[in-house]
Design a protein around this motif. Structure first.
Motif, mmCIF file in Angstrom:
data_model
loop_
_atom_site.group_PDB
_atom_site.id
_atom_site.type_symbol
_atom_site.label_atom_id
_atom_site.label_comp_id
_atom_site.label_asym_id
_atom_site.label_seq_id
_atom_site.Cartn_x
_atom_site.Cartn_y
_atom_site.Cartn_z
ATOM 1 N N ALA A 49 0.822 -1.204 0.000
ATOM 2 C CA ALA A 49 0.000 0.000 0.000
ATOM 3 C C ALA A 49 0.859 1.259 0.000
ATOM 4 O O ALA A 49 0.334 2.367 0.109
ATOM 5 C CB ALA A 49 -0.927 0.002 1.222
ATOM 6 N N GLY A 50 2.172 1.084 -0.109
ATOM 7 C CA GLY A 50 3.077 2.224 -0.137
ATOM 8 C C GLY A 50 3.559 2.661 1.219
ATOM 9 O O GLY A 50 4.149 3.743 1.337
ATOM 10 N N ILE A 51 3.350 1.842 2.269
ATOM 11 C CA ILE A 51 3.800 2.194 3.614
ATOM 12 C C ILE A 51 5.265 1.821 3.750
ATOM 13 O O ILE A 51 5.641 0.660 3.531
ATOM 14 C CB ILE A 51 2.957 1.472 4.686
ATOM 15 C CG1 ILE A 51 1.469 1.683 4.420
ATOM 16 C CG2 ILE A 51 3.348 1.946 6.068
ATOM 17 C CD1 ILE A 51 1.051 3.131 4.377
ATOM 18 N N ILE A 52 6.102 2.776 4.110
ATOM 19 C CA ILE A 52 7.539 2.533 4.175
ATOM 20 C C ILE A 52 7.858 1.559 5.307
ATOM 21 O O ILE A 52 7.126 1.429 6.277
ATOM 22 C CB ILE A 52 8.319 3.850 4.363
ATOM 23 C CG1 ILE A 52 7.849 4.579 5.633
ATOM 24 C CG2 ILE A 52 8.165 4.739 3.148
ATOM 25 C CD1 ILE A 52 8.657 5.831 5.931
ATOM 26 N N GLY A 53 8.967 0.851 5.156
ATOM 27 C CA GLY A 53 9.392 -0.148 6.118
ATOM 28 C C GLY A 53 9.915 -1.381 5.401
ATOM 29 O O GLY A 53 10.180 -1.376 4.194
ATOM 30 N N LEU A 54 10.059 -2.468 6.150
ATOM 31 C CA LEU A 54 10.582 -3.700 5.567
ATOM 32 C C LEU A 54 9.665 -4.254 4.487
ATOM 33 O O LEU A 54 10.135 -4.814 3.491
ATOM 34 C CB LEU A 54 10.786 -4.741 6.670
ATOM 35 C CG LEU A 54 11.925 -4.458 7.663
ATOM 36 C CD1 LEU A 54 11.906 -5.468 8.792
ATOM 37 C CD2 LEU A 54 13.276 -4.484 6.948
ATOM 38 N N GLY A 55 8.349 -4.146 4.683
ATOM 39 C CA GLY A 55 7.419 -4.638 3.678
ATOM 40 C C GLY A 55 7.556 -3.901 2.362
ATOM 41 O O GLY A 55 7.492 -4.504 1.281
ATOM 42 N N TYR A 56 7.767 -2.592 2.421
ATOM 43 C CA TYR A 56 7.940 -1.803 1.208
ATOM 44 C C TYR A 56 9.252 -2.159 0.517
ATOM 45 O O TYR A 56 9.316 -2.260 -0.727
ATOM 46 C CB TYR A 56 7.913 -0.320 1.558
ATOM 47 C CG TYR A 56 7.916 0.610 0.363
ATOM 48 C CD1 TYR A 56 6.811 0.698 -0.466
ATOM 49 C CD2 TYR A 56 9.027 1.388 0.072
ATOM 50 C CE1 TYR A 56 6.814 1.549 -1.569
ATOM 51 C CE2 TYR A 56 9.037 2.241 -1.019
ATOM 52 C CZ TYR A 56 7.929 2.314 -1.838
ATOM 53 O OH TYR A 56 7.939 3.147 -2.926
ATOM 54 N N ASP A 57 10.318 -2.372 1.313
ATOM 55 C CA ASP A 57 11.601 -2.787 0.736
ATOM 56 C C ASP A 57 11.468 -4.151 0.054
ATOM 57 O O ASP A 57 12.042 -4.377 -1.021
ATOM 58 C CB ASP A 57 12.666 -2.854 1.832
ATOM 59 C CG ASP A 57 12.961 -1.483 2.424
ATOM 60 O OD1 ASP A 57 12.710 -0.478 1.737
ATOM 61 O OD2 ASP A 57 13.430 -1.426 3.577
ATOM 62 N N LEU A 58 10.717 -5.058 0.677
ATOM 63 C CA LEU A 58 10.495 -6.375 0.082
ATOM 64 C C LEU A 58 9.736 -6.254 -1.238
ATOM 65 O O LEU A 58 10.060 -6.933 -2.224
ATOM 66 C CB LEU A 58 9.739 -7.259 1.063
ATOM 67 C CG LEU A 58 9.342 -8.660 0.572
ATOM 68 C CD1 LEU A 58 10.585 -9.495 0.292
ATOM 69 C CD2 LEU A 58 8.451 -9.350 1.599
ATOM 70 N N ARG A 59 8.739 -5.415 -1.257
ATOM 71 C CA ARG A 59 7.955 -5.220 -2.487
ATOM 72 C C ARG A 59 8.827 -4.691 -3.623
ATOM 73 O O ARG A 59 8.767 -5.200 -4.753
ATOM 74 C CB ARG A 59 6.814 -4.257 -2.202
ATOM 75 C CG ARG A 59 6.070 -3.786 -3.444
ATOM 76 C CD ARG A 59 5.195 -2.591 -3.137
ATOM 77 N NE ARG A 59 4.657 -2.012 -4.354
ATOM 78 C CZ ARG A 59 3.928 -0.896 -4.390
ATOM 79 N NH1 ARG A 59 3.644 -0.254 -3.259
ATOM 80 N NH2 ARG A 59 3.476 -0.429 -5.528
ATOM 81 N N LEU A 60 9.663 -3.680 -3.338
ATOM 82 C CA LEU A 60 10.525 -3.121 -4.377
ATOM 83 C C LEU A 60 11.509 -4.162 -4.904
ATOM 84 O O LEU A 60 11.780 -4.223 -6.113
ATOM 85 C CB LEU A 60 11.282 -1.909 -3.824
ATOM 86 C CG LEU A 60 10.431 -0.690 -3.454
ATOM 87 C CD1 LEU A 60 11.316 0.431 -2.919
ATOM 88 C CD2 LEU A 60 9.619 -0.199 -4.643
ATOM 89 N N ALA A 61 12.019 -5.002 -3.989
ATOM 90 C CA ALA A 61 12.969 -6.025 -4.417
ATOM 91 C C ALA A 61 12.299 -7.059 -5.319
ATOM 92 O O ALA A 61 12.880 -7.510 -6.321
ATOM 93 C CB ALA A 61 13.599 -6.694 -3.203
ATOM 94 N N LEU A 62 11.079 -7.439 -4.997
ATOM 95 C CA LEU A 62 10.367 -8.422 -5.814
ATOM 96 C C LEU A 62 9.989 -7.840 -7.170
ATOM 97 O O LEU A 62 10.072 -8.526 -8.196
ATOM 98 C CB LEU A 62 9.112 -8.898 -5.081
ATOM 99 C CG LEU A 62 9.353 -9.801 -3.862
ATOM 100 C CD1 LEU A 62 8.049 -10.051 -3.119
ATOM 101 C CD2 LEU A 62 9.976 -11.127 -4.297
ATOM 102 N N GLU A 63 9.553 -6.586 -7.170
ATOM 103 C CA GLU A 63 9.166 -5.972 -8.442
ATOM 104 C C GLU A 63 10.353 -5.801 -9.380
ATOM 105 O O GLU A 63 10.189 -5.819 -10.598
ATOM 106 C CB GLU A 63 8.493 -4.619 -8.182
ATOM 107 C CG GLU A 63 7.114 -4.743 -7.538
ATOM 108 C CD GLU A 63 6.485 -3.393 -7.256
ATOM 109 O OE1 GLU A 63 7.222 -2.371 -7.365
ATOM 110 O OE2 GLU A 63 5.292 -3.341 -6.922
ATOM 111 N N SER A 64 11.544 -5.649 -8.813
ATOM 112 C CA SER A 64 12.748 -5.534 -9.639
ATOM 113 C C SER A 64 13.402 -6.888 -9.908
ATOM 114 O O SER A 64 14.505 -6.946 -10.468
ATOM 115 C CB SER A 64 13.757 -4.606 -8.963
ATOM 116 O OG SER A 64 14.165 -5.142 -7.706
ATOM 117 N N LEU A 65 12.713 -7.971 -9.476
ATOM 118 C CA LEU A 65 13.203 -9.351 -9.666
ATOM 119 C C LEU A 65 14.548 -9.583 -8.990
ATOM 120 O O LEU A 65 15.325 -10.471 -9.390
ATOM 121 C CB LEU A 65 13.296 -9.694 -11.150
ATOM 122 C CG LEU A 65 11.994 -9.570 -11.962
ATOM 123 C CD1 LEU A 65 12.232 -9.984 -13.406
ATOM 124 C CD2 LEU A 65 10.887 -10.390 -11.331
#
Length: 574
Positions: A224-240
């Protein structure tokens, strides 16, 4: 002379009363849920070939994620601080809001009978709306950051915390409260002096338990765009970047394990009693040195009438004993932690005073609800998939929990080593966020509903297995001793007394897991696990918030139906 024998008055043995209508209805509902779970397991399509093909893909997956690539330490510490700050702030805020809701929801404290269903309905609605959906809506009202996540956690957690708070109020000893009322005290004095001290231990335990749940669920908030570890995980997955993503996943898993241990220790120190459980945190808490009683402090004893004034004066000048110092230090530490969470979350708190102008804009985007261009057939088919995932996962969790749970119970395990290993296994399983597991399974297998089902079933074993072990340990010892005294074996004692007495608790815990899995299956739509959650997340991605409103209403109705079924079954088992 003949003797006449008196006639015997032979009475019919009274027939055993048949089951009540409520029991019959509850049995039919329970059987229907079981049949639906078995049918759902078949519909999802678990086959031996599926697992064989998935095992063959594990090797290539490991080549893609190893070695792990961690971010710089400063960046990682900041993300950890923000995540913990969001979780703690949201949980504490939820606990504060839940107190008045629990007060009006409890039958023995509600100011008016009509307020009870209102308070309970607030909790049901809050539980039905996933926190990630709330976060996506709050992003429209506030600037990007952590504040929408804090508010989402707070509002969603009200559902569980207010319910358990109200249940604790209804189970209090009415004696102290009635004694305070007899002195002419006000409602506020009656609550804070007669009720609050009794429910405080339970409330602390509930809040810590909810914080543990929120930490595992905080991964979702990154989507949902909330910063933290979950957001870092999302960015890493989206960039493969799977090596970096799995590094964040490992950090989140470690945080969950450490938080469970720390919360158990804190609970033991604050409540002033050593925990009786066998989890890692419970054993650590028992081994910690406890503050001894000051030798000069006399034990508390009732004072006679003549010394009442002296007792009051002594209470006003209570010395700083070791117990008082330890209690004050614990409270101070809690305040410091909360203050650090407020700062570490990096939330823009001033936005709370400037978002009001955005409310008309939000209402315009979310009302009236609409499902177009989808049809109701599409919605009900997706809802059925969500219910199938939840039911199949609950059934799988139940089967494996019935095998592991008794091994973790003190009065059922064959030995202390087995019990400790079973407790440790349940702790590790319980600490795995289901979203991370679902992501890993989808990356490996490419499967949607099957991956979501396996993830929910795996994590559910950790929760349900622990609850089964706790309920077995809480069974009364009398029936077990009776069976053992007539020469019963360990197996006979377990099945004739221990397991039989814990059946109502087992049914209640299983229904709770099914209710929880419905919400979890919904949010797993984020990672393409299927179901109505996929529609919900897709609607938020394209900013169709009128669809979000429609889907949330459907979910609330489903949760209410499941809640009603669970209530009927639990009442029949009392």
């Amino acid at each position: 002379m003949s003797t006449t024998l008196p006639s015997l008055d032979v009475r019919r043995v009274p027939r055993r009363p048949g089951p009540s209508k409520a029991s019959v209805v509850a049995g039919v509902l329970a059987a229907g849920l079981l049949v639906f779970a078995v049918w759902s397991l078949a519909q999802i399509g678990f086959t031996a070939e599926t697992f064989t093909e998935s095992v063959d893909k594990v090797g290539p997956f490991l080549d893609r994620v190893l070695p792990l690539r961690f971010p710089p330490m400063a960046e990682l510490v900041r993300s950890i601080g923000i995540t913990l700050g969001v979780v703690l702030c949201g949980t504490v805020l939820s606990a504060l809001i839940s107190m008045p809701i629990a007060y009006i929801s409890a039958r023995n404290t509600s100011p008016a009978p009509w307020l009870i269903p209102i308070g309970r309905a607030v909790g049901v609605i809050a539980r039905a709306v996933p926190d990630v959906v709330l976060a996506m809506l709050f992003v429209l009202l506030f600037t990007l950051g952590s504040l929408p996540g804090i508010l989402a956690i707070a509002l969603h957690s009200i559902g569980m915390i207010s319910k358990l708070f109200a249940d604790a109020i209804e189970q209090i000893d009415e004696g102290p409260r009635q004694a305070i009322r007899a002195t002419g005290a006000s409602r506020a004095q009656e609550f804070w002096s007669g009720i609050f001290p009794q429910v405080l231990p339970s409330w602390i335990a509930t809040t810590l338990h909810r914080a543990d749940i929120n930490l595992r669920g905080s991964v979702l908030l990154g989507y949902a765009g909330i910063i933290g570890l979950g957001y870092d995980l999302r960015l890493a997955l989206e960039s493969l970047s799977y090596r970096r993503a799995m590094a964040f996943a490992l950090v989140i898993f470690g945080l969950c394990v450490v938080f469970e241990i720390v919360s158990t220790v804190i609970r033991a120190r604050l409540l002033g009693s050593a925990p009786a459980g066998q989890s890692l945190g419970a054993r650590l808490a028992r081994r910690l040195p406890r503050a001894p009683r000051d030798p000069g402090e006399a034990p508390a004893v009732p004072h006679p009438q003549a010394d009442r004034a002296a007792a009051v004066a002594a209470a006003m000048r209570r010395p700083w004993s070791r117990d008082r110092i330890a209690s004050t230090a614990s409270i101070t530490a809690a305040v410091v932690v909360i203050a650090a969470a407020v700062i570490g979350s990096e939330a823009k708190w001033l936005d709370l005073f400037s978002f009001w102008g955005q409310i008309p804009f939000l209402l315009e985007r979310t009302w009236p609800p609409s499902i177009e261009p989808r049809t109701w057939t599409n919605v009900f088919d997706a809802l059925l998939v969500t219910l199938e995932i939840a039911a199949a996962a609950t059934l799988l969790s139940l089967v494996f929990s019935l095998l592991i749970g008794p091994l973790a119970a003190r009065n059922a395990a064959p030995g202390g080593v087995v019990r400790a290993l079973a407790r440790l296994l349940l702790l590790v399983i319980r600490s795995v966020p289901e979203l991370i597991l679902a992501i890993v399974l989808i990356i490996i297998t490419g499967l949607g509903p099957q991956a979501g089902t396996i993830a929910l079933a795996f994590v559910g074993v950790g929760l349900l297995g622990k609850l089964i072990a706790d309920s077995l340990e809480e069974t009364p010892a009398g029936p077990q001793l009776a069976v053992r005294s007539v020469g019963g074996t360990r197996t006979q004692v377990f099945f004739s007394a221990t397991a039989r007495l814990s059946v109502p608790a087992l049914v209640g815990h299983t229904l709770y897991l099914f209710d929880s899995n419905i919400r979890s299956a919904t949010v797993l739509g984020i990672v393409a696990a299927g179901g109505i959650g996929y529609y919900l997340i897709d609607a938020t991605r394209v900013s169709r918030y009128d669809q979000v409103t429609a889907f949330v209403i459907v979910l609330v109705l489903v949760v209410l139906v499941v809640e009603g079924i669970s209530m009927v079954i639990r009442r029949a088992l009392r």
